[in-house]
Scaffold this active site. Structure first.
Site, PDB file in Angstrom:
ATOM      1  N   MET A   8       0.836  -1.203   0.000  1.00  0.00           N
ATOM      2  CA  MET A   8       0.000   0.000   0.000  1.00  0.00           C
ATOM      3  C   MET A   8       0.867   1.248   0.000  1.00  0.00           C
ATOM      4  O   MET A   8       1.503   1.598   0.998  1.00  0.00           O
ATOM      5  CB  MET A   8      -0.935  -0.028   1.208  1.00  0.00           C
ATOM      6  CG  MET A   8      -2.010  -1.100   1.084  1.00  0.00           C
ATOM      7  SD  MET A   8      -2.940  -1.348   2.608  1.00  0.00           S
ATOM      8  CE  MET A   8      -1.784  -2.385   3.512  1.00  0.00           C
ATOM      9  N   GLN A  68       8.095  -4.638  -5.893  1.00  0.00           N
ATOM     10  CA  GLN A  68       7.023  -4.402  -6.857  1.00  0.00           C
ATOM     11  C   GLN A  68       7.358  -3.221  -7.759  1.00  0.00           C
ATOM     12  O   GLN A  68       7.739  -2.154  -7.285  1.00  0.00           O
ATOM     13  CB  GLN A  68       5.690  -4.122  -6.162  1.00  0.00           C
ATOM     14  CG  GLN A  68       4.539  -4.000  -7.164  1.00  0.00           C
ATOM     15  CD  GLN A  68       3.215  -3.646  -6.530  1.00  0.00           C
ATOM     16  OE1 GLN A  68       2.944  -2.488  -6.268  1.00  0.00           O
ATOM     17  NE2 GLN A  68       2.380  -4.657  -6.282  1.00  0.00           N
ATOM     18  N   CYS A  98      -3.088  -0.343  -9.118  1.00  0.00           N
ATOM     19  CA  CYS A  98      -3.176   0.941  -8.423  1.00  0.00           C
ATOM     20  C   CYS A  98      -4.263   1.815  -9.055  1.00  0.00           C
ATOM     21  O   CYS A  98      -4.244   2.058 -10.259  1.00  0.00           O
ATOM     22  CB  CYS A  98      -1.834   1.663  -8.453  1.00  0.00           C
ATOM     23  SG  CYS A  98      -1.890   3.269  -7.604  1.00  0.00           S
ATOM     24  N   LYS A 139      -0.273  -8.255  -9.702  1.00  0.00           N
ATOM     25  CA  LYS A 139      -1.451  -7.854  -8.939  1.00  0.00           C
ATOM     26  C   LYS A 139      -2.345  -7.030  -9.856  1.00  0.00           C
ATOM     27  O   LYS A 139      -1.864  -6.106 -10.523  1.00  0.00           O
ATOM     28  CB  LYS A 139      -1.058  -7.041  -7.706  1.00  0.00           C
ATOM     29  CG  LYS A 139      -2.225  -6.745  -6.763  1.00  0.00           C
ATOM     30  CD  LYS A 139      -1.710  -6.161  -5.442  1.00  0.00           C
ATOM     31  CE  LYS A 139      -2.825  -6.099  -4.400  1.00  0.00           C
ATOM     32  NZ  LYS A 139      -3.738  -4.982  -4.625  1.00  0.00           N
ATOM     33  N   GLY A 223      -4.738  -6.151   3.198  1.00  0.00           N
ATOM     34  CA  GLY A 223      -4.279  -4.775   3.097  1.00  0.00           C
ATOM     35  C   GLY A 223      -4.695  -3.973   4.310  1.00  0.00           C
ATOM     36  O   GLY A 223      -4.175  -4.152   5.408  1.00  0.00           O
ATOM     37  N   ARG A 224      -5.694  -3.106   4.104  1.00  0.00           N
ATOM     38  CA  ARG A 224      -6.126  -2.226   5.193  1.00  0.00           C
ATOM     39  C   ARG A 224      -6.602  -3.011   6.413  1.00  0.00           C
ATOM     40  O   ARG A 224      -6.426  -2.552   7.554  1.00  0.00           O
ATOM     41  CB  ARG A 224      -7.245  -1.303   4.686  1.00  0.00           C
ATOM     42  CG  ARG A 224      -6.808  -0.316   3.614  1.00  0.00           C
ATOM     43  CD  ARG A 224      -7.999   0.421   3.021  1.00  0.00           C
ATOM     44  NE  ARG A 224      -8.939  -0.524   2.411  1.00  0.00           N
ATOM     45  CZ  ARG A 224     -10.244  -0.272   2.266  1.00  0.00           C
ATOM     46  NH1 ARG A 224     -10.744   0.874   2.685  1.00  0.00           N
ATOM     47  NH2 ARG A 224     -11.031  -1.172   1.695  1.00  0.00           N
TER      48      ARG A 224
END
Length: 319
Positions: A8, A68, A98, A139, A223-224
């Site tokens: 992130m 990445q 993204c 991704k 993630g979050r």
């Protein structure tokens, strides 16, 4: 089962990667995206965003780190991927997910899902440029403004040589609005022979169970949800193994906050450090009532010594 920590940008830097991977349950993590335009980046730039390369491409807890890359030039991405491998990266990950407008305007991230042929060329070039034993992974989101092309894009990535694909189950237009469309994950898995990781809206063990039921995915990327609940990966791993799930208390969280603060003060500027602490603390308010009170106490505070006092650590001012 593999549980990965998501890359992130602007949030999960090397400091937070270090703190979170110490908790346990995370099998591997990924750098914030390293933007590749039209030139070969310097080793110093790689080391700035991925200092773990200097310690065996792993965090202090021994969790492997993947580099990445983000960009649209197959040749330039391939050259930078080769350099990242020379610097120690054991896996190269490519960002096609993204959703940031500034990134998409410069032909990076999710906007490339409009060009599946380009996705294929990028992965092919990178795959040829790095040593055969180094996996290349990708991704993606379900699409830019519609999931209609998700299967074509996933096929392009797999046929280009991606060893696995992480699918954030939303489109770029969806942003982070719930729900994540986990029902698309099995459809993607049906058209590719490589493993597909489910990503998006897993905030709890219950969410993971529902995601697994709907998606059929064995592997996940958090993630979050993991940033807001630092022991989420450990909880899920325990649930998967049929063990008791024990949640981390706020008292157990505090040493992590202190460690995060000390590293932030040591590595960031005096203006940046308080902001990064507040950023993480704001996410912790989702699960910890005590974080709400502390966040409000810190909200307007910028002095390092005062922040340290409020969170209960000795000031760690720069020399």
């Amino acid at each position: 089962m593999q549980i990965a920590l998501a890359p992130m940008e602007g949030l999960v830097d090397n400091i937070l990667r270090d703190v979170l991977t110490r908790v346990g349950g995370i099998d591997w993590c990924v750098t914030e995206f390293i933007r590749v335009n039209d030139r070969l980046l310097t080793p110093a730039y790689f080391h700035k965003l991925a200092p773990e390369l200097l310690q065996g491409a792993q965090t202090a807890a021994g969790v492997p780190l993947r580099v990445q890359l983000l960009g649209s030039d197959p040749v330039c991405l391939a050259e930078n991927a080769a350099l990242a491998c020379e610097l120690g990266s054991q896996v190269i990950d490519l960002n096609f997910g993204c959703p940031a407008k500034t990134v998409n305007k410069s032909r990076g991230g999710a906007v490339l899902l409009k060009e599946p042929e380009l996705l294929n060329r990028i992965v092919e070039h990178v795959r040829r440029a790095v040593p055969a034993h180094i996996p290349v992974t990708a991704k993606m989101r379900l699409g830019f403004d519609s999931p209609d092309g998700a299967l074509v894009c996933a096929t392009a990535l797999a046929e280009g040589g991606a060893a696995h694909i992480v699918v954030h189950a939303r489109t770029k237009t969806d942003g982070y609005k719930p729900p994540a469309h986990w029902e698309w994950i099995p459809r993607v898995q049906d058209v590719v022979s490589v493993p597909v990781f489910a990503n998006g809206d897993i905030w709890s063990v219950e969410d993971w169970k529902r995601c697994r039921e709907i998606s059929g995915a064995e592997h996940i990327m958090l993630g979050r949800g993991l940033v807001a609940r630092p022991d989420l990966a450990r909880q899920i791993a325990a649930a998967r193994a049929g063990e008791d799930v024990v949640e981390m208390s706020w008292t157990q969280m505090q040493p992590m906050l202190h460690d995060f603060w000390r590293q932030s003060v040591a590595q960031l500027t005096e203006k940046q450090a308080p902001g990064r602490l507040k950023q993480w603390l704001a996410m912790l308010t989702r699960n910890y009532p005590q974080a709400v009170e502390l966040f409000h106490a810190l909200r307007r505070e910028t002095a390092l010594d005062k922040v340290a006092e409020l969170i209960g650590v000795q000031p760690a001012l720069k020399d």
